[in-house]
Structures are given as structure tokens and as C-alpha cells.
Design an enzyme around this catalytic site. Structure first.
Site, PDB file in Angstrom:
ATOM      1  N   HIS A 107      -2.379  -2.287  -6.879  1.00  0.00           N
ATOM      2  CA  HIS A 107      -1.613  -3.877  -7.158  1.00  0.00           C
ATOM      3  C   HIS A 107      -1.292  -4.009  -8.550  1.00  0.00           C
ATOM      4  CE1 HIS A 107      -4.485  -4.697  -3.419  1.00  0.00           C
ATOM      5  NE2 HIS A 107      -3.803  -6.009  -3.973  1.00  0.00           N
ATOM      6  N   CYS A 129      -3.823   3.173  -1.653  1.00  0.00           N
ATOM      7  CA  CYS A 129      -5.166   2.656  -1.699  1.00  0.00           C
ATOM      8  C   CYS A 129      -6.434   2.733  -2.408  1.00  0.00           C
ATOM      9  CB  CYS A 129      -5.857   1.534  -0.548  1.00  0.00           C
ATOM     10  SG  CYS A 129      -7.294   0.291  -1.057  1.00  0.00           S
ATOM     11  N   THR A 187      -9.229   2.271  -3.593  1.00  0.00           N
ATOM     12  CA  THR A 187     -10.527   2.329  -3.111  1.00  0.00           C
ATOM     13  C   THR A 187     -10.993   3.407  -1.846  1.00  0.00           C
ATOM     14  OG1 THR A 187     -10.559  -0.107  -4.204  1.00  0.00           O
ATOM     15  CG2 THR A 187     -12.368   0.372  -2.243  1.00  0.00           C
ATOM     16  N   CYS A 228      -5.150   1.131  -9.306  1.00  0.00           N
ATOM     17  CA  CYS A 228      -5.320   0.222  -8.333  1.00  0.00           C
ATOM     18  C   CYS A 228      -3.624  -0.226  -7.805  1.00  0.00           C
ATOM     19  CB  CYS A 228      -5.642  -1.024  -8.168  1.00  0.00           C
ATOM     20  SG  CYS A 228      -5.571  -2.462  -6.770  1.00  0.00           S
ATOM     21  N   GLU A 259      -2.489 -10.849  -5.759  1.00  0.00           N
ATOM     22  CA  GLU A 259      -2.782 -11.507  -3.888  1.00  0.00           C
ATOM     23  C   GLU A 259      -2.062 -12.980  -3.920  1.00  0.00           C
ATOM     24  OE1 GLU A 259      -2.923  -9.976  -0.968  1.00  0.00           O
ATOM     25  OE2 GLU A 259      -3.914  -7.177  -1.856  1.00  0.00           O
ATOM     26  N   ASP A 301      -3.658   0.273   3.504  1.00  0.00           N
ATOM     27  CA  ASP A 301      -4.413  -0.371   2.261  1.00  0.00           C
ATOM     28  C   ASP A 301      -4.592  -1.121   2.835  1.00  0.00           C
ATOM     29  OD1 ASP A 301      -4.068  -0.815  -0.615  1.00  0.00           O
ATOM     30  OD2 ASP A 301      -2.716  -2.729  -0.419  1.00  0.00           O
ATOM     31  N   SER A 302      -5.288  -2.167   2.372  1.00  0.00           N
ATOM     32  CA  SER A 302      -6.490  -2.248   2.005  1.00  0.00           C
ATOM     33  C   SER A 302      -6.219  -4.188   2.051  1.00  0.00           C
ATOM     34  CB  SER A 302      -7.730  -3.270   0.603  1.00  0.00           C
ATOM     35  OG  SER A 302      -6.849  -3.132  -0.018  1.00  0.00           O
TER      36      SER A 302
END
Lengths: 275, 275
Positions: free
Chosen positions: B186, B73, B75, B184, B152, B10-11
């Protein structure tokens, strides 16, 4: 290849709940369905017999050049999936493994109930597959062959049927399950009654709905999705039993009065279409 | 092969929601997780950069002999999935196709909302994949990069954050959607607030949860499930950013204070483990 149909087989008409999910989730895909209504239910039959009958249904569809096969019947999945996978060169999706995955997505307390036919319960297919993925899971299984009869007799909404269902499901009263796998494709047609009995805290898992997600994933992976909208008149339904009865029930469940239903005759050399 | 870990990239830390689903649905499988926290968010970055960073995370895990890779992720999935699939000899599961399948399982009115990062929205990955399976679907997309920052910064429960989320989601007020894809990884950490804003009639689709069902199906198909219970101390977590911060957030979300988290340094020849 993308325009070819996806084949569905069932011991009777319960698999229509899986076809219904396919029509909803994959509207670009053509449905060919064969229900062995003349020999249903498969649940009480010996495994060897279920395997033989299943192959007859499959052989008919394979000759019609399907791109994928869905065994829309838990009993046939338990009896025939490995053999079909080993011998066919198209992907074969059963309903048991998807039901298991759906159960793990739903459960939080890891106490899972399974209702199915006697054959599926006896095969231990659900219990083994659940424990294979998580050996700490608690599994309570109950054979409910009466539920199949209720659906096939189109008695889902009768007071007597609702009482039969409520009485039967008291088995789970002290099991503390939070998830109940509908381990027979007929059972989603009883979901309202089952939910009323089990309460809102128990999540019902429609293994056919998860199986169609699995079909969708397989279409993606193999890049054989049909990307064009289709006319639903391309769908074909076959029954070894009474066409009028099949048409009545399937039309109602699929909310489509224009189903193309034809009769298949059981012969010693396989299933034959009437002229 | 069955005892090998499944790798997650993941980013940053959002993919922990996917790992959480893996721990819940596949408790016999070892988790290796790499979060590129130092370079998050990926959302606003050009595709080529996301592809390069993603490969650095993947190369680190492939050297550790994982049996399957999950791009946790959206993206990175949009930017890198085809390239990773083409070049790796292990199965690679993204989160976009599962999110699409989960949306079709959930929707009844075929009006589907998608919230994601700017990069995912700009890629049109969800809109294209949804229309590919059903060209009659109506798709409303909204980029919500603020939501990533909220998570985050560990501000999910603050009053200000809840107001930001509520204001942002007014975009859907006149869209009549019955399904909202959390595009996403998150966003499942904001699901309570999002449900409060959207109302009970809108089903949220956690694409990571469906992705883990997909992982489970792939383990079944390839017959590489680990059938033995494991000690969770075998799991390994890596971050390119601050280890203490990663540990705090991941421990909270996974409800496990004993996570093994280590730092990776970004070098010109890839990610290196600190001595």
C-alpha cells in the site's frame, strides 16, 4: 558451496565497477576477478575472438571452483553469454539483461539512450532486448569507445576528458531521453561528468549495480548465500596486463590499498599464474 | 506458455501498486489480479489464517493457468512464500527479498528503516533477510497499520492522514537511516507524503518495483516472455469485496477507467466467480 567465491571477468579494469557493487551489496561474498587488460579493449574485436578470450578467463576461474560467474563486461556478455550458459553448470549472469530491466524500472517516457562500445552497439543486444520487452520503446544508441580509453588511462577527471564526453553526448540533445543506460562497465566511473552533461532529469542506469541485484536474487533462489562475514583478504584479483597499473586503478576505485593482485600469462593452453 | 498471464495476489488493493509496476515495466504481459478485500487487512491475522486465505487466492489463479505467481503482499509473502514455492510448479516471486535487495542497492551508510504491517514486522522477515546478507547492517522497523487503513479508505491526500503519517515517522528522527523500505504494497501510494516527511536524503525502496524487475529476470531466464504487444482488455481483476469500490481505487491508481473487475464469493470450497 556457500563459502565459495563468485567470479567476475572483464576485458580489463572496467568490471571493477561491478566488483565494487558486489562489495557494497553483498559484503559476505568472496570476489575473484580476472581482467584481460593485455588484450583490452574487446569492443572493436570480432565476436569469435571475444568469445575465445572470454572462455580463457572463464576456464581459469572455473578451475578455482567459483559458485557463480558474472560477465562484468557488456561486449563479452553480447558475444559469449548464451555459449557460457549452455556449457557451464554454474549460474552465469551478464550485464545486458540487468541493464535493460534497470532501464524499464527508471523510464517513464519510454525514450531510452544507450552508450556502449562499438561491439556492443553493433550487436544490437540492448536495442533488441529493450524492444523484446516493450515494442513501443524508442532506443537511441551511441558507441563511445573514447570513454573506455579515458578510464583505462586514468584520465576521468581531466578537463580534456570532460570536454570529449560533453561533445560526444550532444548526440542525445534532441532525443528527449529520460534514461541513459551505461552499457559499458567502465562508464560508472564517469557518472559525475555524464550527469553534469545530461542533467538531473536523465536517470543513469548502472547495469553492473542491477546485475549484482540479480546475483543476489540468484543466491537467494539457490540458497547459496554466504551468511558469515568474511575477511576481504580472501578476495583475489588477476590481470593479464601490468600488475602495478591495475593495482593503482583498482585500489583507488575500491578504496582499498591492500588488494591482492597477481599476473596471469597468456599461453596457448590458457592463462597461467606466475610462480 | 509465453502468452499466459502472470498472477498477482494481495490481501486487498495495495498490490495494485505492484500491478502498476508490471504494466509499466512489462507491458507485453497479461495481468490477473485477485484482492481479498473482504478479509483485509492480513497484517493483524495469525500466520496460519494468512496462509489459508493466501492458498484460496492462489488456487483460483492456478486454475486459470498462470505462468508465474507474484505475492504482491508483504504479510502473505512472510507467511506463505516457502509453502507456495514448495507446492507449486510455477515460479513464485514475493516482495520481501526484492525489497531487501533494493535496500542494499540504495544504502550507503547501512542504516535501513522498514515500515510494514504488524504481521510483517512481527515475522522479522525483513530484519532477518537484511542481516543474512550483511550482518553489519542496522535495521529499524516500525509497524504502520494506520497507513494501510488510510490507503484503503482513499484518504491518502487528506490533511489528517498526512499528519498521522508525519507523527508516526518521527520514530526514525534519531535513527540516521539513508534508506526506507516500503514494506507494505500500500505504501507507494503514500510516497509523496513519506518523502516530504523523511527528506530527500532518504531513499524510499518500493519493494514491488524491484519485485517486477525480479519477475522480468525470471521471464528472461526461463525464456517465457511474451514478445508481442497485448490489448490491456485481456487483464482481469477480481475482488472478494465491493466491486465498485475496488474499481474506483484501482482505476485511479492505474489511470485506466476500463478495468475488468469481477466479484469472487468466499465459499467453504474456495473462491467462486459470480455468474
Amino acid at each position: 558451496m556457500t563459502a565459495q567465491a563468485i567470479g567476475y571477468i572483464d576485458s580489463g579494469i572496467g568490471g571493477i565497477t561491478v566488483a565494487r557493487e558486489a562489495l557494497r551489496q553483498l559484503p559476505h561474498e568472496v570476489v575473484y576477478y580476472v581482467g584481460d587488460t593485455a588484450r583490452m579493449p574487446y569492443g572493436p574485436r570480432p565476436k569469435e575472438e571475444v568469445l575465445k578470450y572470454t572462455w580463457e578467463l572463464v576456464d581459469f576461474l572455473v578451475k578455482k571452483d567459483i559458485k557463480m560467474l558474472v560477465i562484468a563486461c557488456n561486449t563479452a556478455t553480447a558475444a559469449a553469454l548464451p555459449d557460457l550458459r549452455a556449457k557451464l553448470d554454474i549460474p552465469v549472469i551478464g550485464v545486458i539483461a540487468p541493464g535493460v530491466r534497470g532501464a524499464f524500472r527508471a523510464t517513464h517516457n519510454k525514450k531510452i539512450g544507450v552508450i556502449a562500445t562499438a561491439g556492443t552497439v553493433k550487436s544490437q543486444a540492448y536495442a533488441n532486448a529493450l524492444r523484446h520487452k516493450d515494442n513501443s520503446v524508442s532506443v537511441s544508441q551511441l558507441a563511445c569507445p573514447e570513454f573506455v580509453e579515458i578510464v583505462e588511462a586514468n584520465q576521468s577527471d581531466s578537463v580534456t576528458s570532460k570536454q570529449v564526453i560533453a561533445d560526444k553526448l550532444t548526440y542525445f540533445a534532441d532525443k528527449d531521453i529520460d534514461t541513459l543506460v551505461l552499457g559499458c562497465t567502465h562508464f560508472p566511473l564517469l557518472d559525475t561528468t555524464i550527469t553534469n552533461v545530461m542533467g538531473e532529469k536523465v536517470t543513469l542506469v548502472n547495469s553492473g549495480a542491477v546485475a549484482i541485484e540479480n546475483v543476489s536474487a540468484m543466491l537467494d533462489e539457490l540458497n547459496i548465500s554466504n551468511t558469515n562475514p568474511i575477511d576481504r583478504s580472501k578476495d583475489e584479483y588477476y590481470t593479464t596486463g601490468d600488475v602495478a597499473k591495475f593495482h593503482t586503478l583498482a585500489s583507488r576505485w575500491l578504496q582499498n590499498d591492500n588488494l591482492n593482485v597477481r599476473h596471469l600469462t597468456i599461453t596457448t593452453t590458457g592463462l597461467k599464474l606466475e610462480d
